[in-house]
Design a protein around this motif. Structure first.
Motif, PDB file in Angstrom:
ATOM      1  N   TYR A 467       0.670  -1.034   0.222  1.00 27.88           N
ATOM      2  CA  TYR A 467      -0.061  -0.059   0.004  1.00 27.88           C
ATOM      3  C   TYR A 467       0.605   0.952  -0.213  1.00 27.88           C
ATOM      4  O   TYR A 467       2.202   1.171   0.493  1.00 27.88           O
ATOM      5  CB  TYR A 467      -0.897   0.116   1.389  1.00 27.88           C
ATOM      6  N   VAL A 468       0.381   2.065  -0.410  1.00 25.49           N
ATOM      7  CA  VAL A 468       0.754   3.163  -0.395  1.00 25.49           C
ATOM      8  C   VAL A 468       0.388   4.360   1.072  1.00 25.49           C
ATOM      9  O   VAL A 468      -0.977   4.458   0.997  1.00 25.49           O
ATOM     10  CB  VAL A 468       0.745   4.286  -1.524  1.00 25.49           C
ATOM     11  N   CYS A 469       1.062   4.827   2.006  1.00 27.15           N
ATOM     12  CA  CYS A 469       0.589   5.217   3.073  1.00 27.15           C
ATOM     13  C   CYS A 469       0.619   6.956   3.287  1.00 27.15           C
ATOM     14  O   CYS A 469       1.852   7.833   3.516  1.00 27.15           O
ATOM     15  CB  CYS A 469       0.860   4.404   4.490  1.00 27.15           C
ATOM     16  N   GLY A 470      -0.350   7.917   2.740  1.00 30.66           N
ATOM     17  CA  GLY A 470      -0.703   9.044   2.614  1.00 30.66           C
ATOM     18  C   GLY A 470      -1.698   9.334   3.961  1.00 30.66           C
ATOM     19  O   GLY A 470      -2.102   8.564   5.172  1.00 30.66           O
ATOM     20  N   PHE A 471      -2.773  10.361   3.607  1.00 26.05           N
ATOM     21  CA  PHE A 471      -3.877  10.231   4.419  1.00 26.05           C
ATOM     22  C   PHE A 471      -4.490   9.336   4.633  1.00 26.05           C
ATOM     23  O   PHE A 471      -5.115   9.386   5.576  1.00 26.05           O
ATOM     24  CB  PHE A 471      -4.377  11.720   4.645  1.00 26.05           C
ATOM     25  N   THR A 472      -4.562   9.035   3.821  1.00 26.50           N
ATOM     26  CA  THR A 472      -5.543   7.223   3.590  1.00 26.50           C
ATOM     27  C   THR A 472      -4.485   6.574   2.917  1.00 26.50           C
ATOM     28  O   THR A 472      -3.684   6.075   2.711  1.00 26.50           O
ATOM     29  CB  THR A 472      -6.320   7.850   2.856  1.00 26.50           C
ATOM     30  N   LEU A 473      -5.070   4.983   3.356  1.00 26.17           N
ATOM     31  CA  LEU A 473      -4.205   3.451   2.818  1.00 26.17           C
ATOM     32  C   LEU A 473      -4.617   3.612   1.253  1.00 26.17           C
ATOM     33  O   LEU A 473      -5.920   2.654   1.170  1.00 26.17           O
ATOM     34  CB  LEU A 473      -4.245   2.975   3.128  1.00 26.17           C
ATOM     35  N   MET A 474      -3.845   3.414   0.569  1.00 21.08           N
ATOM     36  CA  MET A 474      -4.391   3.292  -0.865  1.00 21.08           C
ATOM     37  C   MET A 474      -3.452   2.281  -1.536  1.00 21.08           C
ATOM     38  O   MET A 474      -2.745   2.049  -1.015  1.00 21.08           O
ATOM     39  CB  MET A 474      -4.048   4.542  -2.153  1.00 21.08           C
ATOM     40  N   SER A 475      -4.304   1.715  -2.761  1.00 22.37           N
ATOM     41  CA  SER A 475      -3.979   0.526  -3.602  1.00 22.37           C
ATOM     42  C   SER A 475      -2.978   1.225  -4.421  1.00 22.37           C
ATOM     43  O   SER A 475      -3.135   2.157  -4.612  1.00 22.37           O
ATOM     44  CB  SER A 475      -4.756  -0.396  -3.308  1.00 22.37           C
ATOM     45  N   LYS A 476      -1.900   0.047  -5.032  1.00 24.07           N
ATOM     46  CA  LYS A 476      -1.548   0.687  -5.811  1.00 24.07           C
ATOM     47  C   LYS A 476      -1.922  -0.079  -7.750  1.00 24.07           C
ATOM     48  O   LYS A 476      -2.549  -0.942  -7.351  1.00 24.07           O
ATOM     49  CB  LYS A 476       0.549  -0.455  -5.882  1.00 24.07           C
ATOM     50  N   PRO A 477      -1.848   0.929  -8.441  1.00 22.58           N
ATOM     51  CA  PRO A 477      -2.314   0.822  -9.582  1.00 22.58           C
ATOM     52  C   PRO A 477      -1.804  -0.938 -10.285  1.00 22.58           C
ATOM     53  O   PRO A 477      -1.060  -1.218 -10.043  1.00 22.58           O
ATOM     54  CB  PRO A 477      -2.155   1.522 -10.420  1.00 22.58           C
ATOM     55  N   GLN A 478      -2.918  -1.736 -10.729  1.00 23.21           N
ATOM     56  CA  GLN A 478      -2.787  -2.782 -10.490  1.00 23.21           C
ATOM     57  C   GLN A 478      -3.325  -3.824 -12.410  1.00 23.21           C
ATOM     58  O   GLN A 478      -4.996  -2.810 -11.544  1.00 23.21           O
ATOM     59  CB  GLN A 478      -1.979  -3.773 -10.133  1.00 23.21           C
ATOM     60  N   LYS A 479      -3.754  -4.014 -12.779  1.00 24.94           N
ATOM     61  CA  LYS A 479      -4.487  -4.739 -13.580  1.00 24.94           C
ATOM     62  C   LYS A 479      -5.386  -6.263 -13.050  1.00 24.94           C
ATOM     63  O   LYS A 479      -4.636  -7.113 -12.219  1.00 24.94           O
ATOM     64  CB  LYS A 479      -3.972  -5.392 -15.164  1.00 24.94           C
ATOM     65  N   ILE A 480      -6.389  -6.194 -13.502  1.00 28.54           N
ATOM     66  CA  ILE A 480      -7.311  -7.448 -12.508  1.00 28.54           C
ATOM     67  C   ILE A 480      -8.203  -7.905 -13.666  1.00 28.54           C
ATOM     68  O   ILE A 480      -8.365  -6.941 -14.827  1.00 28.54           O
ATOM     69  CB  ILE A 480      -8.624  -7.128 -11.472  1.00 28.54           C
ATOM     70  N   THR A 481      -8.828  -9.216 -13.953  1.00 26.35           N
ATOM     71  CA  THR A 481      -9.128  -9.826 -14.747  1.00 26.35           C
ATOM     72  C   THR A 481     -10.247 -10.089 -14.304  1.00 26.35           C
ATOM     73  O   THR A 481     -10.549 -10.638 -13.107  1.00 26.35           O
ATOM     74  CB  THR A 481      -8.570 -11.075 -15.339  1.00 26.35           C
ATOM     75  N   PHE A 482     -11.634  -9.799 -15.259  1.00 26.54           N
ATOM     76  CA  PHE A 482     -12.980 -10.012 -14.577  1.00 26.54           C
ATOM     77  C   PHE A 482     -13.456 -11.103 -15.631  1.00 26.54           C
ATOM     78  O   PHE A 482     -13.449 -10.776 -17.049  1.00 26.54           O
ATOM     79  CB  PHE A 482     -13.941  -8.604 -14.566  1.00 26.54           C
ATOM     80  N   VAL A 483     -14.302 -11.920 -15.180  1.00 29.75           N
ATOM     81  CA  VAL A 483     -14.373 -13.005 -15.885  1.00 29.75           C
ATOM     82  C   VAL A 483     -16.148 -13.329 -15.799  1.00 29.75           C
ATOM     83  O   VAL A 483     -17.099 -13.304 -14.553  1.00 29.75           O
ATOM     84  CB  VAL A 483     -13.834 -14.665 -15.847  1.00 29.75           C
ATOM     85  N   ARG A 484     -16.921 -13.086 -16.762  1.00 32.16           N
ATOM     86  CA  ARG A 484     -18.607 -13.949 -16.972  1.00 32.16           C
ATOM     87  C   ARG A 484     -18.600 -14.984 -16.121  1.00 32.16           C
ATOM     88  O   ARG A 484     -18.142 -16.036 -16.761  1.00 32.16           O
ATOM     89  CB  ARG A 484     -19.278 -13.507 -18.737  1.00 32.16           C
TER      90      ARG A 484
END
Length: 485
Positions: A467-484
């Motif tokens: 994660y990236v910790c600033g004022f809030t806790l953010m995830s890092k950009p990455q691709k995800i696969t969605f399947v019907r």
């Protein structure tokens, strides 16, 4: 000659000891002027403060710059402290005040905050965005509609789609909040929501609670920090103006006091009643919309992003959630009333909240008078830090806290249960007024999506859970696969 020098050194030592121990609480040694700021990890401040809690206990004192700060990671004590009227104020932190200003709901003075909290709660209740509302059905339909549109957006590209999910999630999740707050419907090609959310992310990184500029404002004259202040000021003003323009451009004011179409309209109705009261002046509206929309967007988008990443990483958990949804709902659309029948789904969402606490250092409070809780005395003029990260990662409460394990929130009968150590929306009188709304949005969105889409990591590679910790806790950009399904 030697005697005066020894006398001077003696005075310095006495002052130094007083400077470090006048709170009467345990804590690390602090340097004059900068306090403990030099030892706080700028990338992982949550870890720095948690390690100090492990060493000095769940209530300790620390100097951040010249500001007395008490860090609390005991949930019982934290709740008691934050229920005190003497601890309702916000501290005079430099970047914090640039970020939020002195109006709105987050940082407004206590008298304005009380009126505005009551106003917001009443509006959310009448619009269906609280668990006790009689109009939940309307809000639920809106939330499910945008979740279905997210699904259509994905499946419109194929039966198996790999993409960066952040942008479409911002659009469709943000649209749920914008409909409620502005009465707004954004078209898919309108990038306003994405611009606003990207700006909020920039602000969260530029204004961390543990950052030195908050406590040593004179640093703003140095080139490195001067740029930070300029960037934050610019993006805050730009975002506040964008949010206000959305309210002006998209909101149709019918001024129907029996059924306001948005929070914006409800505000103008209150202004008609209260006249020039400072709680309902136009500048208050600008800050209020900026605070409420920003908080809703950041909390919902971040949590849903973390949920998606955890489902991609933990396929067995995802299958258990989907099996429960299919078995209980039997093809029907989810409603908030179904939540009690879906304990594993509820537990999984709670575990995401726990393991990736969105505001790890909490929103700070400030004591306007001495505060006494049990045998703990917190002096007037002290900043109170709610160390939610340490509470949620305490191994004495959560066995192997780094492990993602929804079963922690299930009792022996398989029913959902929570503990006093679970505080995703903080605690006390200034606890997040949009708690119910946030929970409803997250549940309805993920429960709708998981019935029709399977979530996988890109190319079966491990998901980046850092994660990236600033004022809030953010995830890092990455691709995800969605399947019907």
């Amino acid at each position: 000659m030697l005697l005066p020098i020894l006398g001077f050194l003696f005075v310095v030592i006495i002052l130094y000891i007083y400077y470090n121990y006048r709170s009467g609480l345990p804590g690390p040694w602090n340097l004059p002027i900068i306090g403990y700021l030099h030892k706080i990890d700028p990338n992982l401040p949550n870890i720095t403060f948690t390690k100090l809690a492990q060493k000095y206990g769940p209530v300790y004192s620390i100097k951040l710059g010249s500001m007395d700060t008490v860090v609390i990671s005991d949930p019982k004590i934290l709740k008691k402290v934050l229920m005190k009227d003497e601890a309702l104020a916000r501290p005079p932190l430099f970047l914090f005040n640039i970020l939020f200003g002195n109006k709105g709901i987050v940082t407004s003075p206590t008298n304005i905050w009380k009126e505005q909290r009551k106003f917001i709660h009443n509006y959310l209740r009448t619009s269906g965005a609280t668990k006790l509302s009689s109009k939940k059905i309307t809000f639920e339909e809106q939330a499910r509609t945008y979740a279905e549109e997210f699904i259509d957006h994905i499946l419109g590209q194929g039966d198996r789609v790999t993409l960066y999910p952040f942008e479409p999630i911002v659009h469709y999740v943000g649209s749920i909040s914008s409909t409620l707050i502005f009465g707004t419907i954004f078209t898919r090609d309108d990038e306003t929501l994405l611009k606003i959310e990207n700006n909020f992310k920039k602000m969260m990184l530029l204004a961390p609670i543990g950052g030195p500029l908050n406590y040593l404002p004179f640093l703003r004259f140095l080139p490195k920090f001067k740029q930070t202040v300029a960037s934050l000021t610019k993006v805050v003003e730009e975002t506040r103006q964008m949010v206000f323009e959305v309210s002006q451009t998209h909101t149709t004011l019918k001024l129907d006091e029996n059924s306001p179409s948005s929070l914006t309209e409800a505000f103008w109705l209150q202004r008609a009643k209260f006249g020039d009261d400072e709680s309902y002046d136009p500048e208050q509206l600008r800050y209020l919309l900026y605070h409420v929309f920003g908080a809703s967007l950041e909390t919902s988008v971040n949590t849903i992003m973390w949920f998606i990443l955890h489902m991609a990483q933990y396929q067995q958990v995802q299958e258990k959630v989907r099996h429960e949804l299919v078995t209980v709902l039997q093809g029907k659309a989810p409603t908030v009333q179904d939540l009690t029948k879906l304990p594993y789904t509820q537990a999984t969402i709670a575990e995401v909240f726990r393991i990736r606490t969105i505001i790890p250092l909490g929103l700070p409070h400030y004591t306007l008078q001495d505060v006494q809780v049990d045998d703990i005395k917190i002096r007037k003029g002290t900043t109170i830090m709610s160390l939610l990260w340490a509470i949620h990662m305490d191994p004495k409460v959560w066995k192997e806290p780094e492990e993602f394990r929804p079963e922690r929130f299930l009792n022996d009968e398989g029913n959902f249960f929570s503990t006093e150590s679970f505080l995703p929306f903080q605690a006390g009188k200034r606890m997040c007024v949009g708690k119910d709304m946030g929970n409803m949005i997250i549940f309805l969105f993920v429960a709708t999506v998981l019935q029709k889409l399977k979530i996988e990591s890109c190319d079966s590679a491990p998901v980046d859970m850092s994660y990236v910790c600033g004022f809030t806790l953010m995830s890092k950009p990455q691709k995800i696969t969605f399947v019907r399904i």
